[in-house]
Structure formats: structure tokens, C-alpha cells
Design an enzyme around this catalytic site. Structure first.
Site, PDB file in Angstrom:
ATOM      1  N   GLU A   6      35.394  29.163  40.195  1.00  0.00           N
ATOM      2  CA  GLU A   6      36.637  28.870  40.914  1.00  0.00           C
ATOM      3  C   GLU A   6      36.349  28.556  42.387  1.00  0.00           C
ATOM      4  OE1 GLU A   6      38.630  32.380  39.519  1.00  0.00           O
ATOM      5  OE2 GLU A   6      38.600  31.517  37.503  1.00  0.00           O
ATOM      6  N   GLU A  52      28.953  32.090  33.001  1.00  0.00           N
ATOM      7  CA  GLU A  52      30.365  31.982  32.656  1.00  0.00           C
ATOM      8  C   GLU A  52      30.697  30.521  32.322  1.00  0.00           C
ATOM      9  OE1 GLU A  52      32.751  35.460  34.574  1.00  0.00           O
ATOM     10  OE2 GLU A  52      32.685  33.798  35.987  1.00  0.00           O
ATOM     11  N   GLY A  99      37.339  39.057  33.748  1.00  0.00           N
ATOM     12  CA  GLY A  99      38.491  38.758  34.591  1.00  0.00           C
ATOM     13  C   GLY A  99      39.710  39.539  34.137  1.00  0.00           C
ATOM     14  N   GLY A 100      40.583  38.866  33.382  1.00  0.00           N
ATOM     15  CA  GLY A 100      41.870  39.447  32.996  1.00  0.00           C
ATOM     16  C   GLY A 100      41.792  40.845  32.409  1.00  0.00           C
ATOM     17  N   GLY A 149      39.480  32.572  30.971  1.00  0.00           N
ATOM     18  CA  GLY A 149      40.939  32.689  30.878  1.00  0.00           C
ATOM     19  C   GLY A 149      41.565  31.899  29.743  1.00  0.00           C
ATOM     20  N   ASN A 173      36.220  41.316  37.725  1.00  0.00           N
ATOM     21  CA  ASN A 173      36.567  40.413  38.824  1.00  0.00           C
ATOM     22  C   ASN A 173      38.084  40.306  38.839  1.00  0.00           C
ATOM     23  OD1 ASN A 173      36.990  38.329  40.609  1.00  0.00           O
ATOM     24  ND2 ASN A 173      36.013  36.749  39.341  1.00  0.00           N
ATOM     25  N   TRP A 174      38.686  40.922  39.840  1.00  0.00           N
ATOM     26  CA  TRP A 174      40.158  40.928  39.886  1.00  0.00           C
ATOM     27  C   TRP A 174      40.736  39.625  40.422  1.00  0.00           C
ATOM     28  CZ3 TRP A 174      43.384  45.938  40.987  1.00  0.00           C
ATOM     29  CH2 TRP A 174      43.135  46.849  39.958  1.00  0.00           C
ATOM     30  N   LYS A 175      39.869  38.734  40.917  1.00  0.00           N
ATOM     31  CA  LYS A 175      40.330  37.452  41.459  1.00  0.00           C
ATOM     32  C   LYS A 175      41.475  37.709  42.462  1.00  0.00           C
ATOM     33  CE  LYS A 175      38.622  35.270  37.307  1.00  0.00           C
ATOM     34  NZ  LYS A 175      38.646  34.136  36.371  1.00  0.00           N
ATOM     35  N   HIS A 232      31.188  31.707  42.060  1.00  0.00           N
ATOM     36  CA  HIS A 232      32.092  31.695  40.907  1.00  0.00           C
ATOM     37  C   HIS A 232      32.606  30.263  40.708  1.00  0.00           C
ATOM     38  CE1 HIS A 232      35.500  32.414  38.295  1.00  0.00           C
ATOM     39  NE2 HIS A 232      34.937  33.570  37.997  1.00  0.00           N
ATOM     40  N   SER A 249      36.537  35.247  28.879  1.00  0.00           N
ATOM     41  CA  SER A 249      37.364  35.761  27.780  1.00  0.00           C
ATOM     42  C   SER A 249      36.745  36.948  27.046  1.00  0.00           C
ATOM     43  CB  SER A 249      37.704  34.634  26.790  1.00  0.00           C
ATOM     44  OG  SER A 249      38.530  33.673  27.417  1.00  0.00           O
TER      45      SER A 249
HETATM   46  P1  13P Z   1      38.393  36.047  32.065  1.00  0.00           P
HETATM   47  O1  13P Z   1      37.719  37.293  31.582  1.00  0.00           O
HETATM   48  O2  13P Z   1      39.816  36.265  32.484  1.00  0.00           O
HETATM   49  O3  13P Z   1      38.198  34.912  31.100  1.00  0.00           O
HETATM   50  O4  13P Z   1      37.661  35.601  33.438  1.00  0.00           O
HETATM   51  C1  13P Z   1      36.285  35.541  33.471  1.00  0.00           C
HETATM   52  C2  13P Z   1      35.849  35.374  34.874  1.00  0.00           C
HETATM   53  O5  13P Z   1      36.025  34.327  35.478  1.00  0.00           O
HETATM   54  C3  13P Z   1      35.219  36.525  35.534  1.00  0.00           C
HETATM   55  O6  13P Z   1      34.619  36.169  36.734  1.00  0.00           O
END
Ligand code: 13P
Length: 243
Positions: free
Chosen positions: A95, A163, A223-224, A169, A9-11, A93, A202
Site C-alpha cells: 500500500e 504478501e 491485516g483485517g 483483503g 498490521n492495523w493499517k 508494504h 487474507s
Molecule cells: P489482510 O490480512 O487484511 O488480507 O491484509 C494483509 C496485509 O496487508 C498485512 O500487511
């Protein structure tokens, strides 16, 4: 047997200059029998599609509207995502739930809109740190599943992503025993027990092999660490190794 999926997920990250990473991840995806998915910013989907990437990499969006079209400034429909090559879309998600006030009912409607456009919905659930500390994780997840996972969800049209919000993050994760117990519980709550359940929060090159080895963990939502081929490839390989 569940699908095995390494999803990134590149957000709100990525511009045209980052498409080289997308291509490199697509090349890496050819070395695995697992599904590799990148949920890119919508602006990058047509550009990624124009690159004729290896088919091993599937593309996804990060959200969709419940309607196919209309007066919804700034929104994007599942049909629009499908038109530019998406096969998946993330819905619910944390967010989106947190910053856009999305309800379980809206998320269920988005999942149905995704299906109508032929997309697989990656439906996200997860508890806050406060709920975790209060020992309310399973109760919260049960409520989110009941509200945001349509009853006719199948392994073909739906993937569930657990999640924990406090793990996103932060570099923190639940213990392996906790992830295992939670995923095993989630399995019993699914309308179709072969729906893949991803863990997200994470995930990185160091912890992926242990988490991916847990029973009832069918992959990851990253994510990251999905932003570069160097960080994402070990996570893909960790999932491949658990087959
Ligand atoms: P991270 O892997 O950066 O913790 O993010 C997880 C996430 O929200 C994927 O949708």
C-alpha cells in the site's frame, strides 16, 4: 532456526476506544513462545505503551522516513517510533509502494534507518494479480529482494514478508503448494538464510494452520484478522502449534 512471528498490521484502523483489543491481544500473547507483534497507527503507540502491557506483545510502526528528522511534513522517523516503544517497523508494504510510489531503493534506505534506530524492519514484497497471472511472480520477487533488502540484513534486524497484492483483503490466497514453492525460493535469495519469512494476505482462523505448517513459512503478517483478539488469537495459536 528462524524466529516465529505472528504480526498484525492495523493499517489506518484504530482509535483510543480500540485499545482494549490491544490489551486483550497482549494477554493472549503471553500463552505463546512465538513473537507477537502489533503494528499500530503511530497515534496509538504511546497510548498502548502507557498501558504497561504484558511484554509478550511487541509494538511496531507501519512505515518510517529514511531520515531521522527534518522538513518532511507528515512523515515519521524510525527514531520517533522507537521513542514511543516500537521494536519493529513495516517498510515497503504494497500500500506504500502503490499509493506513495515508494521504490525498492527507498525501502532499502528505510530498512537501514529502522536498524539505526534499533528496530527490526519487516520488509514487504509481493506481486500484482497481473504479474501472478503472467507467471512472473518469482522474477518480480527476486527484483524486489535485490532492490529493497540491504545485503547486510540479518535475522536479528530483518523479517521478510511475502504478501501477494491480489491476496490482500480479498479472501483469496495462493494455493498451499504455491506458498510453499515461493517461500522455499525466497529462502535461497536471502543474504542470511535464517531471516524469518512471513506470509501475508487474507490469513484467517480457518487457513492459518495449513499455511503456518508449510516449510519455510515462519509466521504471518495479518491485516483485517489482527484487529480483534477473537480473530487474531487462533492465528497466534496456529503458529504456536507448528513449533
Ligand atoms: P489482510 O490480512 O487484511 O488480507 O491484509 C494483509 C496485509 O496487508 C498485512 O500487511
Amino acid at each position: 532456526m528462524c524466529r516465529r512471528i505472528a504480526a498484525g498490521n492495523w493499517k489506518m484502523n484504530g482509535v483510543a476506544a480500540d485499545l482494549g483489543e490491544v490489551s486483550a491481544i497482549a494477554d493472549a500473547a503471553q500463552d505463546t513462545t512465538c513473537e507477537v507483534v502489533l503494528c499500530l497507527p503511530a497515534t496509538l503507540l504511546p497510548q498502548a505503551g502507557a498501558r504497561n502491557l504484558p511484554k509478550a506483545l511487541k509494538l511496531g510502526g507501519q512505515d518510517c522516513h529514511v531520515e531521522t528528522n527534518g522538513a518532511y511534513t507528515g512523515d515519521i522517523s524510525a527514531e520517533m517510533l522507537a521513542e514511543v516503544g516500537a521494536k519493529y517497523v513495516i517498510v515497503g508494504h504494497s500500500e506504500r509502494r502503490q499509493f506513495h510510489g515508494e521504490s525498492d531503493a527507498q525501502i532499502a534506505a528505510k530498512a537501514r534507518a529502522a536498524w539505526d534506530a534499533g528496530l527490526t524492519a519487516i520488509i514487504c514484497i509481493g506481486e500484482t494479480e497481473e504479474q501472478y497471472r503472467a507467471g512472473r511472480t518469482l522474477e518480480v520477487l527476486d527484483r524486489q529482494i535485490a532492490g529493497s533488502l540491504p545485503q547486510n540484513a540479518t535475522s536479528e534486524n530483518t523479517v521478510l514478508a511475502y504478501e501477494p497484492i491480489w491476496a490482500i483483503g480479498t479472501g483469496l490466497t495462493p494455493s498451499l503448494a504455491e506458498v510453499s514453492a515461493i517461500h522455499t525460493h525466497l529462502r535461497t535469495r536471502l543474504p542470511d538464510e535464517t531471516i524469518a519469512i512471513l506470509y501475508g494476505g487474507s490469513v484467517n482462523a480457518k487457513n492459518a494452520d495449513k499455511i503456518m505448517n508449510l516449510e519455510n513459512v515462519d509466521g504471518s503478517l495479518v491485516g483485517g484478522a489482527s484487529l480483534t483478539v477473537a480473530k487474531f488469537t487462533p492465528i497466534i495459536k496456529a503458529l504456536e502449534a507448528t513449533k
